[in-house]
Scaffold this motif. Structure first.
Motif, PDB file in Angstrom:
ATOM      1  N   ALA A 140     -14.601  20.329 -10.196  1.00 10.31           N
ATOM      2  CA  ALA A 140     -13.937  21.171  -9.195  1.00 10.31           C
ATOM      3  C   ALA A 140     -12.467  21.417  -9.505  1.00 10.31           C
ATOM      4  O   ALA A 140     -11.764  20.536 -10.002  1.00 10.31           O
ATOM      5  CB  ALA A 140     -14.078  20.554  -7.815  1.00 10.31           C
ATOM      6  N   HIS A 141     -12.036  22.639  -9.183  1.00 10.42           N
ATOM      7  CA  HIS A 141     -10.638  23.019  -9.321  1.00 10.42           C
ATOM      8  C   HIS A 141      -9.969  23.159  -7.954  1.00 10.42           C
ATOM      9  O   HIS A 141      -8.836  23.625  -7.861  1.00 10.42           O
ATOM     10  CB  HIS A 141     -10.521  24.333 -10.089  1.00 10.42           C
ATOM     11  N   VAL A 142     -10.708  22.789  -6.899  1.00 16.24           N
ATOM     12  CA  VAL A 142     -10.171  22.761  -5.540  1.00 16.24           C
ATOM     13  C   VAL A 142     -10.400  21.360  -4.982  1.00 16.24           C
ATOM     14  O   VAL A 142     -11.106  20.550  -5.575  1.00 16.24           O
ATOM     15  CB  VAL A 142     -10.840  23.822  -4.624  1.00 16.24           C
ATOM     16  N   ALA A 143      -9.822  21.100  -3.827  1.00 14.62           N
ATOM     17  CA  ALA A 143      -9.986  19.796  -3.188  1.00 14.62           C
ATOM     18  C   ALA A 143     -11.459  19.552  -2.849  1.00 14.62           C
ATOM     19  O   ALA A 143     -12.201  20.482  -2.531  1.00 14.62           O
ATOM     20  CB  ALA A 143      -9.147  19.734  -1.911  1.00 14.62           C
ATOM     21  N   VAL A 144     -11.867  18.298  -2.933  1.00  9.62           N
ATOM     22  CA  VAL A 144     -13.230  17.899  -2.582  1.00  9.62           C
ATOM     23  C   VAL A 144     -13.134  16.747  -1.594  1.00  9.62           C
ATOM     24  O   VAL A 144     -12.464  15.746  -1.853  1.00  9.62           O
ATOM     25  CB  VAL A 144     -14.039  17.441  -3.826  1.00  9.62           C
ATOM     26  N   LEU A 145     -13.774  16.913  -0.453  1.00 16.48           N
ATOM     27  CA  LEU A 145     -13.852  15.846   0.528  1.00 16.48           C
ATOM     28  C   LEU A 145     -15.272  15.303   0.483  1.00 16.48           C
ATOM     29  O   LEU A 145     -16.226  16.042   0.685  1.00 16.48           O
ATOM     30  CB  LEU A 145     -13.526  16.373   1.927  1.00 16.48           C
ATOM     31  N   VAL A 146     -15.411  14.012   0.181  1.00 18.79           N
ATOM     32  CA  VAL A 146     -16.723  13.384   0.084  1.00 18.79           C
ATOM     33  C   VAL A 146     -16.998  12.635   1.383  1.00 18.79           C
ATOM     34  O   VAL A 146     -16.245  11.743   1.767  1.00 18.79           O
ATOM     35  CB  VAL A 146     -16.804  12.423  -1.118  1.00 18.79           C
ATOM     36  N   TYR A 147     -18.076  13.029   2.033  1.00 20.78           N
ATOM     37  CA  TYR A 147     -18.486  12.404   3.292  1.00 20.78           C
ATOM     38  C   TYR A 147     -19.626  11.434   2.989  1.00 20.78           C
ATOM     39  O   TYR A 147     -20.665  11.823   2.469  1.00 20.78           O
ATOM     40  CB  TYR A 147     -18.952  13.481   4.274  1.00 20.78           C
ATOM     41  N   ARG A 148     -19.423  10.178   3.321  1.00 23.14           N
ATOM     42  CA  ARG A 148     -20.447   9.165   3.071  1.00 23.14           C
ATOM     43  C   ARG A 148     -21.468   9.228   4.193  1.00 23.14           C
ATOM     44  O   ARG A 148     -21.175   8.916   5.341  1.00 23.14           O
ATOM     45  CB  ARG A 148     -19.817   7.773   3.022  1.00 23.14           C
ATOM     46  N   VAL A 149     -22.664   9.665   3.851  1.00 25.69           N
ATOM     47  CA  VAL A 149     -23.730   9.774   4.847  1.00 25.69           C
ATOM     48  C   VAL A 149     -24.327   8.396   5.109  1.00 25.69           C
ATOM     49  O   VAL A 149     -24.279   7.509   4.265  1.00 25.69           O
ATOM     50  CB  VAL A 149     -24.824  10.782   4.428  1.00 25.69           C
ATOM     51  N   LYS A 150     -24.864   8.247   6.304  1.00 27.09           N
ATOM     52  CA  LYS A 150     -25.447   6.973   6.708  1.00 27.09           C
ATOM     53  C   LYS A 150     -26.967   7.074   6.664  1.00 27.09           C
ATOM     54  O   LYS A 150     -27.554   7.872   7.392  1.00 27.09           O
ATOM     55  CB  LYS A 150     -24.982   6.613   8.108  1.00 27.09           C
ATOM     56  N   GLU A 151     -27.564   6.282   5.796  1.00 25.76           N
ATOM     57  CA  GLU A 151     -29.020   6.298   5.689  1.00 25.76           C
ATOM     58  C   GLU A 151     -29.611   5.446   6.797  1.00 25.76           C
ATOM     59  O   GLU A 151     -29.100   4.376   7.136  1.00 25.76           O
ATOM     60  CB  GLU A 151     -29.462   5.760   4.331  1.00 25.76           C
TER      61      GLU A 151
END
Length: 154
Positions: A140-151
């Motif tokens: 990616a060349h833009v910001a990435v927000l990683v959301y941790r999903v809950k299994e």
């Protein structure tokens, strides 16, 4: 801060959880969203243990089924955005590499953030399965927000 947020979905419950969080985030910062579903082209299925030949799937059948599937997955995100009062558009793209498809879609749609879920796999399962999120982070060349999903535990 962010004006247009790309939210990829694969239609899974965990992806839906991340998409819902992405819509809420977009609402909180006053951004619009672009919901995205990336399919792989028909040619990718031919190499997958001869699946296409074994089930007599034609490229037209595959493309039609992929388009219908994308429409269902994207509708879920668009409905959530409408409920939250967030401006939203939907895009379905085809790419041999899902992470490349996500990064290219972000660029083509003028997104300044990719909001993506992560299952949080580690060790051998991550090594064997790979991680679309990890690949997006590296490309990616833009910001990435990683959301941790809950299994959900069974």
């Amino acid at each position: 801060m962010f004006k247009k947020i790309l939210i990829p979905t694969d239609g899974s419950p965990l992806s839906a959880q991340a998409a819902n969080a992405g819509v809420c985030f977009a609402r909180s910062v006053g951004a619009e969203i672009v919901a995205l579903h990336v399919t792989q082209p028909f040619a990718a299925t031919i190499g997958f243990d001869g699946m296409a030949a074994a089930y007599a799937i034609t490229d037209e059948d595959y493309e039609k089924a992929s388009a219908e599937q994308s429409k269902r997955y994207l509708k879920q995100v668009l409905d959530r955005a409408e409920t939250a009062g967030v401006k939203a558009t939907a895009r379905a793209v085809s790419n041999f590499n899902v992470a490349d498809g996500i990064v290219q879609a972000a660029q083509e749609n003028g997104c300044d953030l990719i909001f993506i879920g992560s299952h949080g796999r580690s060790g051998l399962s991550r090594l064997l399965l790979g991680s679309v999120t990890a690949k997006v982070l590296s490309l990616a060349h833009v910001a990435v927000l990683v959301y941790r999903v809950k299994e959900e535990k069974a």
